[in-house]
Motif scaffolding. Structure first.
Motif, mmCIF file in Angstrom:
data_model
loop_
_atom_site.group_PDB
_atom_site.id
_atom_site.type_symbol
_atom_site.label_atom_id
_atom_site.label_comp_id
_atom_site.label_asym_id
_atom_site.label_seq_id
_atom_site.Cartn_x
_atom_site.Cartn_y
_atom_site.Cartn_z
ATOM 1 N N LYS A 5 51.203 7.020 -64.183
ATOM 2 C CA LYS A 5 50.266 8.072 -63.760
ATOM 3 C C LYS A 5 48.859 7.512 -63.642
ATOM 4 O O LYS A 5 48.108 7.847 -62.729
ATOM 5 N N SER A 6 48.511 6.658 -64.620
ATOM 6 C CA SER A 6 47.182 6.066 -64.595
ATOM 7 C C SER A 6 46.992 5.217 -63.348
ATOM 8 O O SER A 6 45.920 5.216 -62.736
ATOM 9 N N ALA A 7 48.051 4.489 -62.935
ATOM 10 C CA ALA A 7 47.969 3.628 -61.754
ATOM 11 C C ALA A 7 47.743 4.424 -60.476
ATOM 12 O O ALA A 7 47.169 3.920 -59.507
ATOM 13 N N LEU A 8 48.195 5.686 -60.466
ATOM 14 C CA LEU A 8 47.992 6.520 -59.281
ATOM 15 C C LEU A 8 46.508 6.722 -58.985
ATOM 16 O O LEU A 8 46.118 6.888 -57.831
ATOM 17 N N TYR A 9 45.693 6.705 -60.043
ATOM 18 C CA TYR A 9 44.250 6.865 -59.857
ATOM 19 C C TYR A 9 43.658 5.704 -59.062
ATOM 20 O O TYR A 9 42.580 5.831 -58.474
ATOM 21 N N PHE A 10 44.336 4.548 -59.056
ATOM 22 C CA PHE A 10 43.810 3.376 -58.373
ATOM 23 C C PHE A 10 44.109 3.379 -56.872
ATOM 24 O O PHE A 10 43.554 2.557 -56.130
ATOM 25 N N LEU A 15 43.411 1.397 -51.339
ATOM 26 C CA LEU A 15 43.314 1.629 -49.895
ATOM 27 C C LEU A 15 42.016 1.069 -49.331
ATOM 28 O O LEU A 15 42.005 0.462 -48.247
ATOM 29 N N LEU A 16 40.923 1.240 -50.044
ATOM 30 C CA LEU A 16 39.632 0.743 -49.587
ATOM 31 C C LEU A 16 39.568 -0.783 -49.597
ATOM 32 O O LEU A 16 38.823 -1.384 -48.816
ATOM 33 N N PHE A 130 30.928 5.351 -58.387
ATOM 34 C CA PHE A 130 31.141 6.102 -59.625
ATOM 35 C C PHE A 130 32.627 6.195 -59.960
ATOM 36 O O PHE A 130 33.019 6.117 -61.135
ATOM 37 N N TYR A 131 33.468 6.346 -58.954
ATOM 38 C CA TYR A 131 34.912 6.440 -59.164
ATOM 39 C C TYR A 131 35.446 5.133 -59.760
ATOM 40 O O TYR A 131 36.241 5.149 -60.712
ATOM 41 N N ALA A 132 35.024 4.011 -59.187
ATOM 42 C CA ALA A 132 35.474 2.713 -59.703
ATOM 43 C C ALA A 132 35.040 2.536 -61.150
ATOM 44 O O ALA A 132 35.801 2.045 -61.989
ATOM 45 N N ILE A 145 43.194 -4.109 -60.194
ATOM 46 C CA ILE A 145 42.339 -3.993 -59.003
ATOM 47 C C ILE A 145 42.082 -5.367 -58.391
ATOM 48 O O ILE A 145 42.067 -5.524 -57.168
ATOM 49 N N MET A 146 41.899 -6.395 -59.234
ATOM 50 C CA MET A 146 41.675 -7.746 -58.729
ATOM 51 C C MET A 146 42.879 -8.255 -57.936
ATOM 52 O O MET A 146 42.728 -8.965 -56.938
ATOM 53 N N LYS A 147 44.069 -7.889 -58.382
ATOM 54 C CA LYS A 147 45.271 -8.320 -57.656
ATOM 55 C C LYS A 147 45.338 -7.670 -56.277
ATOM 56 O O LYS A 147 45.702 -8.327 -55.291
#
Length: 587
Positions: A5-10, A15-16, A130-132, A145-147
């Motif tokens: 679930k936490s990964a869904l926030y990424f 996408l960006l 702010f989201y990041a 995120i780095m991957k």
């Protein structure tokens, strides 16, 4: 909450970093620019690289707002607030107000030709940062995120290497179908072998790699496994090749400044880590040397920068299309001409000097041409002509023929390259000799942009409005620098771009936001032990954003690269905060 679930926030960040930069799709639209006499009267335009990226950024930022609201409601105690984002909030508010009060509000909300960095996109950047910041709380989050950032870079490098070897994907049969949807074909805007990725312009390739190369070096150092190091070494080499093949000298200048910064901050540590530093430096030097040995485009650009010849003054320094006549300043002397039409249709042409005294001339009745016979105005001729069924004066002066007519309001107008009658604007310029000779086209744009700042003391002209406030109608200067057909849609300087469009206070807010982050980072990483990956990546984010801010003196903000920068700013702020808490707890 589970890791899944936490990964869904990424997903919005992923996408960006991966999909959005790759978007290239034909967009047919009405530019709404025909209302301005300094551009072509046609409205139909095509865009390939910018519009759909702009839409994607806006949609993703809106989704982020929803996720942040839900997260705040569900996990209010864990929701993070950081004083460092207050300047960014101020910047967002000033940009919004500048756009609301803008004379060109339509373009702030809908986007301008060749830019599409709307109000919603600029506000979206703030949301993205702010989201990041909000979503990164552990090293595992950062590593994830780095991957994905690495995956996005790998895709971009494939495109870049194809372009560098003369096999641009976008001109292939498959690429054409993807870009145009089968509606036609597009040609290359740049010569074969020139790298522009999916960034629209090689200038933005420099901004992209200003962010990516420091991160690649960081990940090369941070990952201890040999196969990761091989991967990042290969990617680093390919990144340098793509950067060199873009022909952009601004990135080299930015990296030079960044290297000096690193040497000042880490001189002792670099000596101790020579086993890592020497190979990385050798790889960069070898790739750079090999490329320059076969292509000296960048070297030639630097030579022109430091050895720019002093150009001669333009023959004509000013033309005033006034209420009663046309005043042409030729080599410091003012020559005036006007005409009137008698009741029987006979045209009376008047020639006189700056003091209003008549100027001697010889009249050729066959061609209805007056040849000025005054040594103050050598070579000037004035001819009555029929131009598109309209009576006008053709004035040959300064080795150029200029056409003028008396408009319906009784004042004089100039016939421009688009076949439209317009007033000539003799735009104020500053630091002309230095800027325009040393920095070529950029310098000319800067010298005309700086005077605009006097109108941006509180609010700017609005998001995406630079095109409409820049003196596109400075026809005299554009004639002599060969840019009559060109429109300057950006100032080629992020700081001038913000100051003009959002206002000088908004620029100050952006600078406070970054400097606050920068100083915090310096304090942390100058004394860090670099025993864990978060410290290493945090330092990499600092160097990457620093390189971007340096190169931003020469490049603009753009939808093709800016989202990645703002993600890194959010990540960097989050990492700094985590490391500060660790340091406090350790003490």
């Amino acid at each position: 909450m589970s890791k899944k679930k936490s990964a869904l926030y990424f997903i919005p960040l992923i996408l960006l970093l991966t999909i959005v930069p790759l978007i290239v799709r034909m967009y047919v639209y009405k530019s709404q620019m025909a209302q301005f006499d300094w551009t072509a009267p046609t409205e139909d335009r095509l865009d390939f690289f910018l519009y759909y990226k702009s839409v994607a950024i806006t949609v993703i930022a809106a989704v982020m707002c929803v996720i942040l609201a839900v997260r705040f409601k569900i996990k209010q105690k864990e929701f993070k607030f950081c004083y460092e984002f207050i300047p960014l909030l101020i910047y967002a508010a000033l940009t919004f107000l500048s756009s609301i009060f803008s004379q060109y509000r339509y373009f702030s909300f809908h986007g301008a030709d060749e830019v599409f960095e709307t109000l919603w996109v600029l506000l979206g950047y703030c949301v993205i940062a702010f989201y990041a910041y909000q979503m990164v709380n552990t090293f595992e989050d950062l590593d994830c995120i780095m991957k994905w950032l690495t995956a996005g870079l790998a895709l971009m490098l494939v495109i870049g290497m194809l372009q560098a070897t003369g096999h641009d994907f976008f001109t292939s049969e498959m690429g054409q179908k993807l870009v145009t949807g089968g509606a036609g074909s597009i040609g290359l805007a740049f010569e074969p072998g020139r790298v522009f990725l999916s960034m629209y312009n090689p200038n933005y390739v420099a901004s992209y790699f200003a962010l990516m190369i420091p991160i690649e070096i960081t990940l090369l150092i941070q990952n201890k496994k040999w196969y990761y190091r091989v991967i990042y070494t290969v990617m680093l080499v390919l990144s340098i090749i793509c950067l060199m093949a873009s022909g952009n000298r601004s990135a080299i200048a930015a990296f030079a400044v960044t290297i000096v910064f690193i040497l000042i901050l880490y001189n002792k540590r670099l000596l101790k880590a020579w086993k890592v530093v020497v190979p990385i430096t050798a790889v960069i030097a070898v790739v750079f040397g090999m490329y320059i040995s076969k292509n000296d485009m960048i070297i030639q650009k630097f030579i022109r920068l430091f050895n720019a010849p002093e150009g001669a003054d333009d023959p004509i320094s000013e033309i005033v299309t006034g209420d009663e006549d046309v005043a042409i300043t030729v080599q410091g002397q003012v020559f005036r001409t006007s005409y009137d039409v008698s009741q029987d249709g006979y045209i009376n042409v008047h020639l006189y000097d700056g003091s209003g005294e008549p100027v001697n001339s010889a009249f050729d009745e066959a061609s209805f041409t007056y040849t000025v016979q005054d040594e103050r105005y050598p070579g000037i001729t004035v001819q009555a002509v029929n131009l598109n069924e309209e009576l006008a004066l053709g004035v040959f002066a300064g080795n150029v023929t200029w056409y003028f007519k008396k408009g319906d309001d009784g004042t004089y107008y100039y016939y421009n390259v688009y076949g439209r009658w317009d007033k000539i604007n003799n735009a104020p310029r500053v630091f002309v000799k230095f800027l325009e000779q040393k920095f070529e086209e950029r310098g000319t744009i800067w010298s005309k942009t700086i005077p605009l700042l006097k109108n941006c003391i509180i609010f700017g002209t609005g998001a995406d409005t630079y095109t409409f406030v820049y003196p596109q109608d400075d026809y005299v200067d554009k004639t002599y620098d060969g840019s009559l057909n060109a429109l300057d849609v950006k100032p080629h300087c992020f700081y001038l771009q913000v100051a003009v469009q959002s206002g000088i206070p908004a620029l100050a807010a952006i600078l406070v936001f970054y400097i606050w982050y920068f100083i915090t980072g310096i304090r942390l990483y100058a004394k860090a032990s670099y025993q864990d990956g978060m410290e290493i990546i945090g330092a990499g984010l600092l160097f990457a954003t620093f390189s971007y801010m340096v190169i931003s003196f020469l490049n603009d903000s753009t939808v093709t690269v800016a989202p990645i920068f703002w993600i890194m700013m959010g990540l960097g702020t989050a990492v700094n905060e985590i490391l500060k808490k660790k340091k406090i707890n350790a003490e």
